[in-house]
Scaffold this active site. Sequence first.
Site, PDB file in Angstrom:
ATOM      1  N   CYS A 114       0.817  -1.226   0.000  1.00  0.00           N
ATOM      2  CA  CYS A 114       0.000   0.000   0.000  1.00  0.00           C
ATOM      3  C   CYS A 114       0.848   1.272   0.000  1.00  0.00           C
ATOM      4  O   CYS A 114       0.367   2.337  -0.384  1.00  0.00           O
ATOM      5  CB  CYS A 114      -0.956   0.002   1.186  1.00  0.00           C
ATOM      6  SG  CYS A 114      -2.088  -1.378   1.155  1.00  0.00           S
ATOM      7  N   HIS A 249      -3.433   7.354   1.775  1.00  0.00           N
ATOM      8  CA  HIS A 249      -3.810   6.002   1.366  1.00  0.00           C
ATOM      9  C   HIS A 249      -5.204   5.728   1.920  1.00  0.00           C
ATOM     10  O   HIS A 249      -5.507   6.044   3.073  1.00  0.00           O
ATOM     11  CB  HIS A 249      -2.798   4.993   1.920  1.00  0.00           C
ATOM     12  CG  HIS A 249      -3.231   3.579   1.729  1.00  0.00           C
ATOM     13  ND1 HIS A 249      -3.671   3.101   0.511  1.00  0.00           N
ATOM     14  CD2 HIS A 249      -3.325   2.535   2.599  1.00  0.00           C
ATOM     15  CE1 HIS A 249      -4.004   1.825   0.644  1.00  0.00           C
ATOM     16  NE2 HIS A 249      -3.812   1.452   1.897  1.00  0.00           N
ATOM     17  N   ASN A 279      -9.984  -0.055  -0.666  1.00  0.00           N
ATOM     18  CA  ASN A 279      -8.522  -0.027  -0.555  1.00  0.00           C
ATOM     19  C   ASN A 279      -7.924  -0.610  -1.838  1.00  0.00           C
ATOM     20  O   ASN A 279      -8.008  -1.811  -2.075  1.00  0.00           O
ATOM     21  CB  ASN A 279      -8.097  -0.843   0.671  1.00  0.00           C
ATOM     22  CG  ASN A 279      -6.590  -0.823   0.897  1.00  0.00           C
ATOM     23  OD1 ASN A 279      -5.831  -0.428   0.015  1.00  0.00           O
ATOM     24  ND2 ASN A 279      -6.168  -1.253   2.070  1.00  0.00           N
TER      25      ASN A 279
HETATM   26  O1  UT7 Z   1      -3.899  -1.040   3.403  1.00  0.00           O
HETATM   27  C1  UT7 Z   1      -3.088  -1.648   4.338  1.00  0.00           C
HETATM   28  C2  UT7 Z   1      -3.450  -1.250   5.667  1.00  0.00           C
HETATM   29  N1  UT7 Z   1      -4.654  -1.897   6.090  1.00  0.00           N
HETATM   30  C3  UT7 Z   1      -5.389  -1.314   6.995  1.00  0.00           C
HETATM   31  O2  UT7 Z   1      -5.060  -0.209   7.367  1.00  0.00           O
HETATM   32  C4  UT7 Z   1      -6.567  -2.027   7.573  1.00  0.00           C
HETATM   33  C5  UT7 Z   1      -6.623  -1.723   9.034  1.00  0.00           C
HETATM   34  N2  UT7 Z   1      -7.719  -2.357   9.743  1.00  0.00           N
HETATM   35  C6  UT7 Z   1      -9.017  -2.040   9.569  1.00  0.00           C
HETATM   36  O3  UT7 Z   1      -9.343  -1.258   8.701  1.00  0.00           O
HETATM   37  C7  UT7 Z   1     -10.033  -2.656  10.506  1.00  0.00           C
HETATM   38  O4  UT7 Z   1      -9.356  -3.343  11.527  1.00  0.00           O
HETATM   39  C8  UT7 Z   1     -11.026  -3.607   9.812  1.00  0.00           C
HETATM   40  C9  UT7 Z   1     -11.984  -2.804   8.948  1.00  0.00           C
HETATM   41  C10 UT7 Z   1     -10.251  -4.597   8.953  1.00  0.00           C
HETATM   42  C11 UT7 Z   1     -11.872  -4.388  10.831  1.00  0.00           C
HETATM   43  O5  UT7 Z   1     -12.474  -3.540  11.778  1.00  0.00           O
HETATM   44  P1  UT7 Z   1     -12.427  -3.870  13.337  1.00  0.00           P
HETATM   45  O6  UT7 Z   1     -13.260  -2.863  14.006  1.00  0.00           O
HETATM   46  O7  UT7 Z   1     -10.977  -3.952  13.703  1.00  0.00           O
HETATM   47  O8  UT7 Z   1     -13.171  -5.265  13.406  1.00  0.00           O
HETATM   48  P2  UT7 Z   1     -12.628  -6.712  13.864  1.00  0.00           P
HETATM   49  O9  UT7 Z   1     -11.690  -7.264  12.841  1.00  0.00           O
HETATM   50  O10 UT7 Z   1     -12.116  -6.632  15.258  1.00  0.00           O
HETATM   51  O11 UT7 Z   1     -13.954  -7.548  13.843  1.00  0.00           O
HETATM   52  C12 UT7 Z   1     -15.077  -7.223  14.683  1.00  0.00           C
HETATM   53  C13 UT7 Z   1     -16.199  -8.212  14.447  1.00  0.00           C
HETATM   54  C14 UT7 Z   1     -15.774  -9.662  14.574  1.00  0.00           C
HETATM   55  O12 UT7 Z   1     -16.841 -10.350  15.223  1.00  0.00           O
HETATM   56  P3  UT7 Z   1     -16.738 -10.748  16.790  1.00  0.00           P
HETATM   57  O13 UT7 Z   1     -15.528 -11.620  16.888  1.00  0.00           O
HETATM   58  O14 UT7 Z   1     -16.599  -9.438  17.495  1.00  0.00           O
HETATM   59  O15 UT7 Z   1     -18.038 -11.454  17.033  1.00  0.00           O
HETATM   60  C15 UT7 Z   1     -15.675 -10.149  13.155  1.00  0.00           C
HETATM   61  O16 UT7 Z   1     -15.928 -11.533  13.023  1.00  0.00           O
HETATM   62  O17 UT7 Z   1     -16.720  -8.084  13.105  1.00  0.00           O
HETATM   63  C16 UT7 Z   1     -16.761  -9.368  12.470  1.00  0.00           C
HETATM   64  N3  UT7 Z   1     -16.527  -9.187  11.054  1.00  0.00           N
HETATM   65  C17 UT7 Z   1     -17.495  -8.952  10.144  1.00  0.00           C
HETATM   66  N4  UT7 Z   1     -18.836  -8.871  10.269  1.00  0.00           N
HETATM   67  C18 UT7 Z   1     -19.546  -8.604   9.144  1.00  0.00           C
HETATM   68  C19 UT7 Z   1     -15.322  -9.166  10.414  1.00  0.00           C
HETATM   69  N5  UT7 Z   1     -15.518  -8.930   9.108  1.00  0.00           N
HETATM   70  C20 UT7 Z   1     -16.843  -8.788   8.911  1.00  0.00           C
HETATM   71  C21 UT7 Z   1     -17.636  -8.531   7.784  1.00  0.00           C
HETATM   72  N6  UT7 Z   1     -18.988  -8.443   7.942  1.00  0.00           N
HETATM   73  N7  UT7 Z   1     -17.118  -8.336   6.560  1.00  0.00           N
END
Ligand code: UT7
Length: 322
Positions: A114, A249, A279
Amino acid sequence: MTRRSVLAGTGSALPKRAVSNHELAKTVDTSDEWIVERSGIRQRHMAGEGETTSTLAIEAANKALAAAGVSGADIGLIVLATTTPDQTFPATATIVQDAIGANGGIAFDVAAVCSGFLYALGVADSMLRAGMAQRALVIGAETMTRLLDWDDRATCVLFGDGAGAVVLEAREVAGEGPGILATHLHADGAHNELLYVDGGPSTTQTVGHLRMKGREVFRHAVANLADVLANVLAECGLETSDVDWVIPHQANQRILDATARKLGLPPEKVVVTVDRHANTSAASVPLALDTAVRDGRVKPGDLLVLEAMGGGFTWGASVIRV
Ligand code: UT7
């Protein structure tokens, strides 16, 4: 007078097909509500048949050449940032070089995921200032959707495809004049396992799929981006209040908000395309830049800060006077 790399033109390209969160939710266990709330993404463009990293790069390059009023024959250097090359080799930059008629100059790819466009910009700027070429095409182009595991809902909803390009021209300019004023680049290989692809020619002989521990990447991203932005501005003797536009980004709206808050940057100075493009890895910064140039936000004389963070980890920022 100083020899500087001046931004002479921008261009971008997106695949024809836009896929909304609602459409994705028909085949992936997710919802528009979750994706918008956690990332700010509403749709992404996905490459279809006949669309590849090089076709998108060539379209973006041709638009940047037209905007700069030059032709392929005027380009002596092409640096193309990508994680998703058409082939393992030759470099996708050489495919672009042939398509635009720039043959004979320098052409190579840069892999910094990225942050790739920032790395490519830094390399091209150094080579132009060293006199190795007079005019460069710097491209970020990706087909990230071809690296996705559609059974991994935590990653497959976040990425899209596209390309952006800029023409840089070496010119002798006065201190207050246009050009790239400074670029800071960093990498920390200790965090490879937080964001990587689980395949490659030397290990699995497959392309592999993107893997990410999103929450941990998020934390590192905000800290690293705030640091590099503050440092690159300090090197130029500038304050955040001097910045006209931040071109970040586009990984997550919440990262954009948190970074701007940490630096005291008004959100209206941050160019946002993550809602429409998702992204697009190395393509996201030049796509956002071209969007803001073409809609008239970015004007001659403006001070821009470009920034990115991604797999490696790699991160960087660049200060440019238009
Ligand atoms: O470009 C390179 C750099 N990349 C980034 O900068 C990405 C950085 N990270 C992020 O943008 C965020 O961490 C995410 C958008 C990827 C995720 O957000 P989050 O608030 O950190 O969510 P999480 O991964 O902790 O997941 C929270 C919940 C989980 O459920 P439980 O375990 O709390 O019951 C996941 O299973 O959301 C669930 N979940 C989803 N639910 C519906 C994960 N993906 C999805 C989905 N739809 N697509």
